[in-house]
Write a protein that holds these residues in place. Structure first.
Motif, PDB file in Angstrom:
ATOM      1  N   VAL A  12      -1.596  10.351   3.766  1.00 38.87           N
ATOM      2  CA  VAL A  12      -2.042   9.604   2.720  1.00 38.87           C
ATOM      3  C   VAL A  12      -1.344   8.567   2.256  1.00 38.87           C
ATOM      4  O   VAL A  12      -1.426   7.567   1.994  1.00 38.87           O
ATOM      5  N   LEU A  13       0.068   9.122   2.159  1.00 43.42           N
ATOM      6  CA  LEU A  13       1.189   8.321   1.654  1.00 43.42           C
ATOM      7  C   LEU A  13       1.422   7.109   2.759  1.00 43.42           C
ATOM      8  O   LEU A  13       1.679   5.992   2.725  1.00 43.42           O
ATOM      9  N   ALA A  14       1.338   7.306   4.066  1.00 39.19           N
ATOM     10  CA  ALA A  14       1.660   6.511   5.017  1.00 39.19           C
ATOM     11  C   ALA A  14       0.518   5.542   5.228  1.00 39.19           C
ATOM     12  O   ALA A  14       0.510   4.169   5.361  1.00 39.19           O
ATOM     13  N   LEU A  15      -0.790   6.104   4.925  1.00 31.35           N
ATOM     14  CA  LEU A  15      -2.108   5.055   4.831  1.00 31.35           C
ATOM     15  C   LEU A  15      -1.673   4.074   3.705  1.00 31.35           C
ATOM     16  O   LEU A  15      -2.248   2.870   3.571  1.00 31.35           O
ATOM     17  N   ALA A  16      -1.190   4.709   2.703  1.00 29.44           N
ATOM     18  CA  ALA A  16      -1.054   3.645   1.387  1.00 29.44           C
ATOM     19  C   ALA A  16      -0.077   2.669   1.770  1.00 29.44           C
ATOM     20  O   ALA A  16      -0.041   1.550   1.270  1.00 29.44           O
ATOM     21  N   LEU A  17       1.017   3.085   2.386  1.00 33.20           N
ATOM     22  CA  LEU A  17       1.882   2.104   2.792  1.00 33.20           C
ATOM     23  C   LEU A  17       1.684   1.330   3.676  1.00 33.20           C
ATOM     24  O   LEU A  17       2.061  -0.182   3.484  1.00 33.20           O
ATOM     25  N   LEU A  18       0.662   1.315   4.611  1.00 36.60           N
ATOM     26  CA  LEU A  18       0.078   0.434   5.671  1.00 36.60           C
ATOM     27  C   LEU A  18      -0.725  -0.276   4.785  1.00 36.60           C
ATOM     28  O   LEU A  18      -0.985  -1.701   5.160  1.00 36.60           O
ATOM     29  N   THR A  19      -1.544   0.061   3.910  1.00 37.76           N
ATOM     30  CA  THR A  19      -2.495  -0.804   3.148  1.00 37.76           C
ATOM     31  C   THR A  19      -1.673  -1.825   2.056  1.00 37.76           C
ATOM     32  O   THR A  19      -2.217  -2.928   2.044  1.00 37.76           O
ATOM     33  N   LEU A  20      -0.448  -1.349   1.611  1.00 40.22           N
ATOM     34  CA  LEU A  20       0.337  -2.199   0.894  1.00 40.22           C
ATOM     35  C   LEU A  20       0.782  -3.377   1.668  1.00 40.22           C
ATOM     36  O   LEU A  20       0.967  -4.668   1.217  1.00 40.22           O
ATOM     37  N   ASP A  24       0.250  -7.139   1.551  1.00 41.97           N
ATOM     38  CA  ASP A  24       1.336  -8.107   1.200  1.00 41.97           C
ATOM     39  C   ASP A  24       1.443  -9.200   2.381  1.00 41.97           C
ATOM     40  O   ASP A  24       1.654 -10.378   1.960  1.00 41.97           O
ATOM     41  N   GLN A  25       0.788  -8.842   3.404  1.00 42.51           N
ATOM     42  CA  GLN A  25       0.555 -10.039   4.539  1.00 42.51           C
ATOM     43  C   GLN A  25      -0.550 -10.753   4.308  1.00 42.51           C
ATOM     44  O   GLN A  25      -0.621 -12.189   4.420  1.00 42.51           O
TER      45      GLN A  25
END
Length: 79
Positions: A12-20, A24-25
């Protein structure tokens, strides 16, 4: 079940980071598009202003020469 919970939290944390990172992009892309649109709008305004100044200069220039010629004739007639 314990293993699923221990894997789930980092996932879940990894998916949240990817979403963020994706957000950003997307923000950077949107900013680039806005900058390009602003440059295009400025160029259009500058071009319009230049054309308007040229038209005004032409209009004043043509009308401005006639009174000067009339003034010269008026001065020669007075002498």
């Amino acid at each position: 079940m314990l293993q699923l919970k221990s894997i789930g939290t980092p996932l879940v944390l990894a998916l949240a980071l990817l979403t963020l990172a994706g957000c950003d992009q997307a923000e950077k892309s949107a900013q680039q598009m806005l900058d390009q649109a602003a440059k295009s709008a400025k160029q259009a305004i500058d071009d319009t202003n230049k054309a308007a100044q040229q038209a005004l200069s032409d209009a004043i220039g043509h009308e401005g020469h006639k009174p000067k010629e009339a003034d010269k004739k008026a001065h020669t007639q007075e002498i």
